[in-house]
Design a protein around this motif. Sequence first.
Motif, PDB file in Angstrom:
ATOM      1  N   MET A  28      23.734   8.365  18.849  1.00 64.00           N
ATOM      2  CA  MET A  28      25.169   8.602  19.032  1.00 64.00           C
ATOM      3  C   MET A  28      25.484   9.158  20.416  1.00 64.00           C
ATOM      4  O   MET A  28      26.589   8.967  20.932  1.00 64.00           O
ATOM      5  N   GLU A  29      24.521   9.850  21.028  1.00 60.59           N
ATOM      6  CA  GLU A  29      24.728  10.394  22.368  1.00 60.59           C
ATOM      7  C   GLU A  29      24.397   9.386  23.460  1.00 60.59           C
ATOM      8  O   GLU A  29      24.824   9.547  24.603  1.00 60.59           O
ATOM      9  N   ILE A  30      23.641   8.349  23.122  1.00 63.27           N
ATOM     10  CA  ILE A  30      23.213   7.365  24.125  1.00 63.27           C
ATOM     11  C   ILE A  30      24.129   6.154  24.147  1.00 63.27           C
ATOM     12  O   ILE A  30      24.477   5.648  25.223  1.00 63.27           O
ATOM     13  N   LEU A  31      24.549   5.676  22.978  1.00 64.15           N
ATOM     14  CA  LEU A  31      25.285   4.423  22.860  1.00 64.15           C
ATOM     15  C   LEU A  31      26.778   4.679  22.730  1.00 64.15           C
ATOM     16  O   LEU A  31      27.221   5.789  22.406  1.00 64.15           O
ATOM     17  N   ASN A  32      27.550   3.627  22.965  1.00 64.45           N
ATOM     18  CA  ASN A  32      28.991   3.706  22.748  1.00 64.45           C
ATOM     19  C   ASN A  32      29.293   3.502  21.270  1.00 64.45           C
ATOM     20  O   ASN A  32      28.407   3.112  20.496  1.00 64.45           O
ATOM     21  N   PRO A  33      30.534   3.764  20.811  1.00 65.59           N
ATOM     22  CA  PRO A  33      30.827   3.692  19.374  1.00 65.59           C
ATOM     23  C   PRO A  33      30.514   2.341  18.739  1.00 65.59           C
ATOM     24  O   PRO A  33      30.023   2.302  17.593  1.00 65.59           O
ATOM     25  N   MET A  34      30.779   1.245  19.431  1.00 63.52           N
ATOM     26  CA  MET A  34      30.474  -0.071  18.859  1.00 63.52           C
ATOM     27  C   MET A  34      28.974  -0.260  18.702  1.00 63.52           C
ATOM     28  O   MET A  34      28.504  -0.808  17.701  1.00 63.52           O
ATOM     29  N   GLN A  35      28.202   0.192  19.673  1.00 67.10           N
ATOM     30  CA  GLN A  35      26.754   0.060  19.580  1.00 67.10           C
ATOM     31  C   GLN A  35      26.172   0.996  18.523  1.00 67.10           C
ATOM     32  O   GLN A  35      25.168   0.663  17.887  1.00 67.10           O
ATOM     33  N   VAL A  36      26.813   2.149  18.322  1.00 68.75           N
ATOM     34  CA  VAL A  36      26.339   3.076  17.292  1.00 68.75           C
ATOM     35  C   VAL A  36      26.460   2.455  15.915  1.00 68.75           C
ATOM     36  O   VAL A  36      25.581   2.638  15.053  1.00 68.75           O
ATOM     37  N   GLU A  37      27.530   1.697  15.671  1.00 65.67           N
ATOM     38  CA  GLU A  37      27.683   1.033  14.374  1.00 65.67           C
ATOM     39  C   GLU A  37      26.565   0.023  14.144  1.00 65.67           C
ATOM     40  O   GLU A  37      26.021  -0.071  13.036  1.00 65.67           O
ATOM     41  N   ARG A  38      26.218  -0.735  15.187  1.00 67.29           N
ATOM     42  CA  ARG A  38      25.112  -1.679  15.050  1.00 67.29           C
ATOM     43  C   ARG A  38      23.794  -0.945  14.833  1.00 67.29           C
ATOM     44  O   ARG A  38      22.957  -1.363  14.027  1.00 67.29           O
ATOM     45  N   ALA A  39      23.600   0.157  15.549  1.00 66.22           N
ATOM     46  CA  ALA A  39      22.367   0.926  15.387  1.00 66.22           C
ATOM     47  C   ALA A  39      22.250   1.493  13.979  1.00 66.22           C
ATOM     48  O   ALA A  39      21.162   1.505  13.391  1.00 66.22           O
ATOM     49  N   ALA A  40      23.380   1.941  13.404  1.00 65.19           N
ATOM     50  CA  ALA A  40      23.357   2.452  12.034  1.00 65.19           C
ATOM     51  C   ALA A  40      22.978   1.346  11.050  1.00 65.19           C
ATOM     52  O   ALA A  40      22.251   1.591  10.070  1.00 65.19           O
ATOM     53  N   GLY A  41      23.452   0.131  11.301  1.00 61.76           N
ATOM     54  CA  GLY A  41      23.065  -0.985  10.447  1.00 61.76           C
ATOM     55  C   GLY A  41      21.591  -1.305  10.553  1.00 61.76           C
ATOM     56  O   GLY A  41      20.917  -1.573   9.541  1.00 61.76           O
ATOM     57  N   TYR A  42      21.047  -1.258  11.776  1.00 64.39           N
ATOM     58  CA  TYR A  42      19.614  -1.499  11.950  1.00 64.39           C
ATOM     59  C   TYR A  42      18.791  -0.403  11.278  1.00 64.39           C
ATOM     60  O   TYR A  42      17.725  -0.672  10.700  1.00 64.39           O
ATOM     61  N   ILE A  43      19.254   0.845  11.363  1.00 61.39           N
ATOM     62  CA  ILE A  43      18.541   1.935  10.695  1.00 61.39           C
ATOM     63  C   ILE A  43      18.537   1.734   9.187  1.00 61.39           C
ATOM     64  O   ILE A  43      17.530   1.994   8.508  1.00 61.39           O
ATOM     65  N   ALA A  44      19.654   1.258   8.643  1.00 59.11           N
ATOM     66  CA  ALA A  44      19.712   0.997   7.196  1.00 59.11           C
ATOM     67  C   ALA A  44      18.697  -0.072   6.800  1.00 59.11           C
ATOM     68  O   ALA A  44      18.013   0.056   5.777  1.00 59.11           O
ATOM     69  N   LEU A  45      18.577  -1.118   7.605  1.00 60.56           N
ATOM     70  CA  LEU A  45      17.581  -2.146   7.315  1.00 60.56           C
ATOM     71  C   LEU A  45      16.166  -1.604   7.483  1.00 60.56           C
ATOM     72  O   LEU A  45      15.246  -1.997   6.756  1.00 60.56           O
ATOM     73  N   PHE A  46      15.982  -0.704   8.435  1.00 59.91           N
ATOM     74  CA  PHE A  46      14.670  -0.077   8.618  1.00 59.91           C
ATOM     75  C   PHE A  46      14.283   0.729   7.382  1.00 59.91           C
ATOM     76  O   PHE A  46      13.118   0.743   6.976  1.00 59.91           O
ATOM     77  N   LEU A  47      15.273   1.389   6.768  1.00 63.91           N
ATOM     78  CA  LEU A  47      15.004   2.192   5.576  1.00 63.91           C
ATOM     79  C   LEU A  47      14.618   1.345   4.375  1.00 63.91           C
ATOM     80  O   LEU A  47      13.980   1.857   3.439  1.00 63.91           O
ATOM     81  N   VAL A  48      15.006   0.066   4.370  1.00 62.97           N
ATOM     82  CA  VAL A  48      14.643  -0.807   3.259  1.00 62.97           C
ATOM     83  C   VAL A  48      13.131  -0.909   3.126  1.00 62.97           C
ATOM     84  O   VAL A  48      12.583  -0.955   2.009  1.00 62.97           O
ATOM     85  N   GLY A  49      12.426  -0.934   4.238  1.00 65.37           N
ATOM     86  CA  GLY A  49      10.964  -0.967   4.183  1.00 65.37           C
ATOM     87  C   GLY A  49      10.333   0.410   4.232  1.00 65.37           C
ATOM     88  O   GLY A  49       9.265   0.632   3.650  1.00 65.37           O
ATOM     89  N   TRP A  50      10.979   1.353   4.926  1.00 63.45           N
ATOM     90  CA  TRP A  50      10.389   2.684   5.124  1.00 63.45           C
ATOM     91  C   TRP A  50      10.385   3.501   3.842  1.00 63.45           C
ATOM     92  O   TRP A  50       9.372   4.105   3.481  1.00 63.45           O
TER      93      TRP A  50
END
Length: 354
Positions: A95-117
Motif C-alpha cells: 500500500m505504501e509502494i503502489l498506487n490505489p489501482m495497483q493495490v487492488e490488483r495486488a490484493a487480488g494476487y495475494i488472495a490467489l496466493f492464499l489459495v495455495g498457501w
Amino acid sequence: AQVVVGGVLGAICALVVCRDRAMASAIDGWHPTRPAPSAEAVAAATAAAVGVQAEGFSEAMLPELDTKATEPLKRVVALACAFGNSLTLPLVFLMEILNPMQVERAAGYIALFLVGWSPSLWSIGYQIINFNSETDKSRKLPKPSLWTQINTWSSRLINPPLCGVFLGVLIGTTPLAKYILPAAVSDGNLAVSGLSMELAALAAIGRSAMACAELLGSAALPVQTIVLASSLAGPGKAPSFDEEMPLSLVPNDLAGSKILMGVSLVRLVLLPATMFAITSWLQSLHLLPVDPVCTLMLLMQSAMPSAQNLVLLLQLQPATRLLAGKTATMLLRQYFMSIVTITIWASIFAGVLL
C-alpha cells in the motif's frame, strides 16, 4: 515454490543450529556451559572429596542427554523458514509502494496466493509437526472414524479466509459479477434491465450484500494488524515502577540465539535472494504473468518474516506445545529485525520492477 524453497533452506538450517549437544541441553533446561555459582561450588567440593579435577566435573555428573530432544525443534525451524506472513505485512508495505489501482490488483494476487498457501500450512505444516514421542507411541488411543478424520481435516483446511477467497473467485470469474458487483452496475441498471422482477430483486440483494462486505473488508487490514501485534506480544502484566523492564528483544540463552539468527538469515536474507533469482528465471521462460505488480507481490511475500499462525499450529501437538511460547518470543524478535530487511528488499524490488 516459495514454501518448498523455504522448507528446504529451513531443513538445512535446522541441521546446522540444532545438531550439537549444547542445543539439546539448553532445550532440556540444562546449562553445563554456564553453570550457576552454587553448582560450581558443589562440583568443586565433590571433586575435591573424591580426588578428581574439578574442571568438567559438573558436566560428568549430568545424566545421559537425549539427543532426540531437538527433533521437535528441527521441525519448528523448518516450518518457520517455509511459511511467512502472507497477508497483513505484504499488503501494508504494498500500500505504501503502489498506487490505489495497483493495490487492488495486488490484493487480488495475494488472495490467489492464499489459495495455495493456507491449505499447505494446515495440511503439510501440520504433518511436519505431527511428531510422536515414545510416550505418545506407548499410548494405545482408539483410531478415529473416517467421518471424524474428514471433518477434522476439512475444518483445518477450509477456514473462513479461504472460503472468502473461493467465493470471490466464483463471483469474479462467472457472469454473476455483472449482476452483483457494485462497480459493474455503477453506470446504471443496464446489467439487470433484461431480468425478471424476481431475479432483479435477487441481484439488488446481492449488490447490497457486496457493498456491506466491501465496507467490512475495508476494516480488515487495521484489525489484522492489531491481531498480529497482539499475537506477537503475548500475555503479560505491566511492570511496576520499581521493576526493571526486561530486554525481551535480546535472547538470553543459546537455543534462542542460534534459532533466531538461523531462521532470520533464511527468511529475511537467503529466501528473498533465492526467489528473486528463481522469479527472474521463470520470467525469462515466460511462465509468469507479464505484470510487475504480480512479480512485486511474489517477491515481497518471500521477504516477509515467519507466519504468526505457527504459534497456533504448535498448540495442536503435545510434542510441540511447549515450544509455542518460545516460538512467539522468537517471532517478536524476528519481526523487529525484519523492519530493516523488508525496507531494503522493498526498495530493491520496486527499483527493478517499477
